[in-house]
Design a protein around this motif. Sequence first.
Motif, PDB file in Angstrom:
ATOM      1  N   LEU A  12       0.819  -1.088   0.142  1.00 53.55           N
ATOM      2  CA  LEU A  12       0.018  -0.014   0.153  1.00 53.55           C
ATOM      3  C   LEU A  12       0.873   1.234   0.031  1.00 53.55           C
ATOM      4  CD1 LEU A  12      -2.824   1.307   0.449  1.00 53.55           C
ATOM      5  CD2 LEU A  12      -2.336   1.063   2.877  1.00 53.55           C
ATOM      6  N   VAL A  13       0.712   2.214  -0.832  1.00 52.45           N
ATOM      7  CA  VAL A  13       1.210   3.544  -0.806  1.00 52.45           C
ATOM      8  C   VAL A  13       0.325   4.438  -0.457  1.00 52.45           C
ATOM      9  CG1 VAL A  13       2.473   5.279  -2.416  1.00 52.45           C
ATOM     10  CG2 VAL A  13       2.794   2.741  -2.724  1.00 52.45           C
ATOM     11  N   LEU A  14       0.660   5.276   0.380  1.00 55.26           N
ATOM     12  CA  LEU A  14      -0.125   6.561   0.756  1.00 55.26           C
ATOM     13  C   LEU A  14       0.149   7.793  -0.071  1.00 55.26           C
ATOM     14  CD1 LEU A  14      -2.196   8.032   3.033  1.00 55.26           C
ATOM     15  CD2 LEU A  14      -0.081   8.324   4.338  1.00 55.26           C
ATOM     16  N   VAL A  15      -0.761   8.192  -0.648  1.00 57.43           N
ATOM     17  CA  VAL A  15      -0.835   9.600  -1.239  1.00 57.43           C
ATOM     18  C   VAL A  15      -1.603  10.730  -0.477  1.00 57.43           C
ATOM     19  CG1 VAL A  15      -1.230  10.697  -3.541  1.00 57.43           C
ATOM     20  CG2 VAL A  15      -0.533   8.370  -3.449  1.00 57.43           C
ATOM     21  N   VAL A  16      -0.765  11.748   0.027  1.00 55.79           N
ATOM     22  CA  VAL A  16      -1.648  12.799   0.449  1.00 55.79           C
ATOM     23  C   VAL A  16      -1.274  14.145  -0.262  1.00 55.79           C
ATOM     24  CG1 VAL A  16      -1.735  14.079   2.630  1.00 55.79           C
ATOM     25  CG2 VAL A  16      -0.917  11.760   2.897  1.00 55.79           C
ATOM     26  N   GLU A  17      -2.449  14.370  -1.115  1.00 51.96           N
ATOM     27  CA  GLU A  17      -2.438  15.382  -2.075  1.00 51.96           C
ATOM     28  C   GLU A  17      -3.811  16.011  -2.053  1.00 51.96           C
ATOM     29  OE1 GLU A  17      -2.035  17.837  -4.451  1.00 51.96           O
ATOM     30  OE2 GLU A  17      -0.330  16.942  -4.682  1.00 51.96           O
ATOM     31  N   ASP A  18      -3.837  17.527  -1.924  1.00 51.88           N
ATOM     32  CA  ASP A  18      -5.175  18.192  -1.888  1.00 51.88           C
ATOM     33  C   ASP A  18      -5.752  18.602  -3.079  1.00 51.88           C
ATOM     34  OD1 ASP A  18      -3.000  19.996  -2.084  1.00 51.88           O
ATOM     35  OD2 ASP A  18      -4.305  21.736  -1.572  1.00 51.88           O
ATOM     36  N   GLU A  19      -4.675  18.333  -4.239  1.00 52.70           N
ATOM     37  CA  GLU A  19      -5.190  18.648  -5.739  1.00 52.70           C
ATOM     38  C   GLU A  19      -5.674  17.360  -6.375  1.00 52.70           C
ATOM     39  OE1 GLU A  19      -3.273  21.331  -8.168  1.00 52.70           O
ATOM     40  OE2 GLU A  19      -1.441  21.195  -6.669  1.00 52.70           O
ATOM     41  N   ARG A  20      -7.179  17.208  -6.328  1.00 46.80           N
ATOM     42  CA  ARG A  20      -7.642  15.836  -6.497  1.00 46.80           C
ATOM     43  C   ARG A  20      -7.401  15.477  -7.827  1.00 46.80           C
ATOM     44  NH1 ARG A  20     -11.650  14.588  -2.599  1.00 46.80           N
ATOM     45  NH2 ARG A  20     -11.882  16.195  -0.927  1.00 46.80           N
ATOM     46  N   PRO A  21      -7.419  16.193  -9.065  1.00 47.29           N
ATOM     47  CA  PRO A  21      -6.990  15.498 -10.374  1.00 47.29           C
ATOM     48  C   PRO A  21      -5.517  14.786 -10.190  1.00 47.29           C
ATOM     49  CG  PRO A  21      -7.908  17.702 -10.673  1.00 47.29           C
ATOM     50  CD  PRO A  21      -7.648  17.637  -9.166  1.00 47.29           C
ATOM     51  N   ILE A  22      -4.679  15.642  -9.384  1.00 49.24           N
ATOM     52  CA  ILE A  22      -3.129  15.151  -9.451  1.00 49.24           C
ATOM     53  C   ILE A  22      -3.306  13.744  -8.628  1.00 49.24           C
ATOM     54  CG2 ILE A  22      -0.899  15.419  -8.417  1.00 49.24           C
ATOM     55  CD1 ILE A  22      -1.260  18.541  -9.055  1.00 49.24           C
ATOM     56  N   ALA A  23      -4.067  13.772  -7.446  1.00 44.94           N
ATOM     57  CA  ALA A  23      -4.296  12.492  -6.692  1.00 44.94           C
ATOM     58  C   ALA A  23      -4.747  11.288  -7.297  1.00 44.94           C
ATOM     59  CB  ALA A  23      -4.855  12.928  -5.536  1.00 44.94           C
ATOM     60  N   ASP A  24      -5.811  11.582  -8.210  1.00 39.70           N
ATOM     61  CA  ASP A  24      -6.385  10.487  -8.766  1.00 39.70           C
ATOM     62  C   ASP A  24      -5.372  10.012 -10.011  1.00 39.70           C
ATOM     63  OD1 ASP A  24      -8.780  10.901  -7.601  1.00 39.70           O
ATOM     64  OD2 ASP A  24      -9.777  12.086  -9.097  1.00 39.70           O
ATOM     65  N   LEU A  25      -4.795  10.907 -10.674  1.00 36.44           N
ATOM     66  CA  LEU A  25      -3.815  10.347 -11.638  1.00 36.44           C
ATOM     67  C   LEU A  25      -2.609   9.738 -11.165  1.00 36.44           C
ATOM     68  CD1 LEU A  25      -3.070  10.711 -14.641  1.00 36.44           C
ATOM     69  CD2 LEU A  25      -1.669  12.692 -14.137  1.00 36.44           C
ATOM     70  N   VAL A  26      -2.142   9.955 -10.019  1.00 36.81           N
ATOM     71  CA  VAL A  26      -1.207   9.248  -9.074  1.00 36.81           C
ATOM     72  C   VAL A  26      -1.624   7.914  -8.757  1.00 36.81           C
ATOM     73  CG1 VAL A  26       0.487   9.075  -6.924  1.00 36.81           C
ATOM     74  CG2 VAL A  26       0.267  11.244  -8.425  1.00 36.81           C
ATOM     75  N   ARG A  27      -2.927   7.845  -8.372  1.00 34.78           N
ATOM     76  CA  ARG A  27      -3.585   6.692  -7.862  1.00 34.78           C
ATOM     77  C   ARG A  27      -3.576   5.757  -8.849  1.00 34.78           C
ATOM     78  NH1 ARG A  27      -8.670   5.174  -8.196  1.00 34.78           N
ATOM     79  NH2 ARG A  27      -9.328   7.038  -8.661  1.00 34.78           N
ATOM     80  N   LEU A  28      -3.870   6.089 -10.267  1.00 36.93           N
ATOM     81  CA  LEU A  28      -4.223   5.537 -11.218  1.00 36.93           C
ATOM     82  C   LEU A  28      -2.869   4.687 -11.755  1.00 36.93           C
ATOM     83  CD1 LEU A  28      -5.859   4.446 -13.875  1.00 36.93           C
ATOM     84  CD2 LEU A  28      -5.292   6.366 -15.077  1.00 36.93           C
ATOM     85  N   TYR A  29      -1.920   5.411 -11.943  1.00 37.53           N
ATOM     86  CA  TYR A  29      -0.487   5.137 -12.293  1.00 37.53           C
ATOM     87  C   TYR A  29      -0.237   3.931 -11.106  1.00 37.53           C
ATOM     88  CZ  TYR A  29      -0.033   7.815 -16.493  1.00 37.53           C
ATOM     89  OH  TYR A  29      -0.045   7.964 -17.878  1.00 37.53           O
ATOM     90  N   LEU A  30       0.069   4.205 -10.018  1.00 37.98           N
ATOM     91  CA  LEU A  30       0.428   3.310  -8.934  1.00 37.98           C
ATOM     92  C   LEU A  30      -0.561   1.791  -9.105  1.00 37.98           C
ATOM     93  CD1 LEU A  30       0.752   5.648  -5.932  1.00 37.98           C
ATOM     94  CD2 LEU A  30       2.663   4.308  -7.185  1.00 37.98           C
ATOM     95  N   SER A  31      -1.833   2.054  -9.182  1.00 39.67           N
ATOM     96  CA  SER A  31      -2.932   0.872  -9.137  1.00 39.67           C
ATOM     97  C   SER A  31      -2.253   0.175 -10.237  1.00 39.67           C
ATOM     98  CB  SER A  31      -4.210   1.293  -9.315  1.00 39.67           C
ATOM     99  OG  SER A  31      -4.431   2.130  -8.126  1.00 39.67           O
ATOM    100  N   ARG A  32      -1.714   0.748 -11.525  1.00 38.15           N
ATOM    101  CA  ARG A  32      -1.545  -0.007 -12.646  1.00 38.15           C
ATOM    102  C   ARG A  32      -0.331  -0.879 -12.545  1.00 38.15           C
ATOM    103  NH1 ARG A  32      -2.215   4.278 -17.482  1.00 38.15           N
ATOM    104  NH2 ARG A  32      -4.329   4.181 -17.875  1.00 38.15           N
ATOM    105  N   GLU A  33       0.411  -0.535 -11.676  1.00 40.78           N
ATOM    106  CA  GLU A  33       1.807  -1.306 -11.373  1.00 40.78           C
ATOM    107  C   GLU A  33       1.796  -2.075 -10.217  1.00 40.78           C
ATOM    108  OE1 GLU A  33       4.574  -1.017 -12.754  1.00 40.78           O
ATOM    109  OE2 GLU A  33       3.808   0.190 -14.505  1.00 40.78           O
ATOM    110  N   GLY A  34       0.420  -2.231  -9.615  1.00 39.32           N
ATOM    111  CA  GLY A  34       0.036  -3.315  -8.610  1.00 39.32           C
ATOM    112  C   GLY A  34       0.211  -2.803  -7.145  1.00 39.32           C
ATOM    113  N   PHE A  35       0.115  -1.472  -6.850  1.00 39.00           N
ATOM    114  CA  PHE A  35       0.072  -1.065  -5.598  1.00 39.00           C
ATOM    115  C   PHE A  35      -1.319  -0.707  -5.130  1.00 39.00           C
ATOM    116  CE2 PHE A  35       4.207   0.429  -7.069  1.00 39.00           C
ATOM    117  CZ  PHE A  35       5.250  -0.033  -6.131  1.00 39.00           C
ATOM    118  N   GLY A  36      -1.715  -1.006  -3.894  1.00 38.80           N
ATOM    119  CA  GLY A  36      -2.744  -0.442  -3.255  1.00 38.80           C
ATOM    120  C   GLY A  36      -2.439   0.845  -3.015  1.00 38.80           C
ATOM    121  N   VAL A  37      -3.541   1.918  -2.798  1.00 44.27           N
ATOM    122  CA  VAL A  37      -3.470   3.187  -2.760  1.00 44.27           C
ATOM    123  C   VAL A  37      -4.293   3.814  -2.006  1.00 44.27           C
ATOM    124  CG1 VAL A  37      -3.307   5.535  -3.855  1.00 44.27           C
ATOM    125  CG2 VAL A  37      -2.237   3.556  -5.218  1.00 44.27           C
TER     126      VAL A  37
END
Length: 231
Positions: A12-37
């Motif tokens: 699991l990777v924790l992402v703390v980001e108040d800009e939601r579009p950025i947070a969603d993009l980071v979550r998408l790319y990490l999820s594609r690589e097999g990480f929980g977010v």
Amino acid sequence: MMSAVTDAPKGLVLVVEDERPIADLVRLYLSREGFGVQVEHDGAAGLAAARRLRPVACILDIALPGMDGTEICRRLRAGGDWTPVILLTARDDEVDRILGLELGADDYVTKPFSPRELVTRVKALLRRAAGPPAEQVRTLGAVTLDPGRRTVTVGGVPLTLTATEFDLLAHLLGRPGRVFTREELLAAVWGYASHAGTRTVDVHVAQVRAKLGDAATLIRTVRGVGYSADA
């Protein structure tokens, strides 16, 4: 708050980001690589999630409502939590970046950034934190470093280092007397073409020296070139 995927194969990777579009993009790319977010959007919630979920890595925006990313990092380190931390910042001020490193962050990425590069940095940081188990224990002066166990002792007393600090010391101790340029250390320790610049190396060396205490003299500065480890 978004729910965490805690059974992901790479952790699991924790992402703390108040800009939601950025947070969603980071979550998408990490999820594609097999990480929980797990995504949080303010500092207090981010700190609570880090303590509750024990992620394999934290990605923290510096500019957060309530509590900034550097303060989250400071509190984690003060509490003995050495989870790898990458800071995100839109600021050009070097002081903010250096402060984050001095507080125990392992790396930082300046906005705007490529999400692929960020994922690459996360993976590189986790590879370094895992360490190659077959490497030989290294001793130089009072310092003993065990790459397999990821431990360092000075005169038998254990030290607590970030993943990046450990790898920097391990690289220097791997070839005592060899002078490494800052560019060589960036490539070997950080494992990618870093945009951080050689100042990042200087800050990490200073942090390692501070933790080594009386043994800090084993890291020698070669003016105009770089650093070496000498008994």
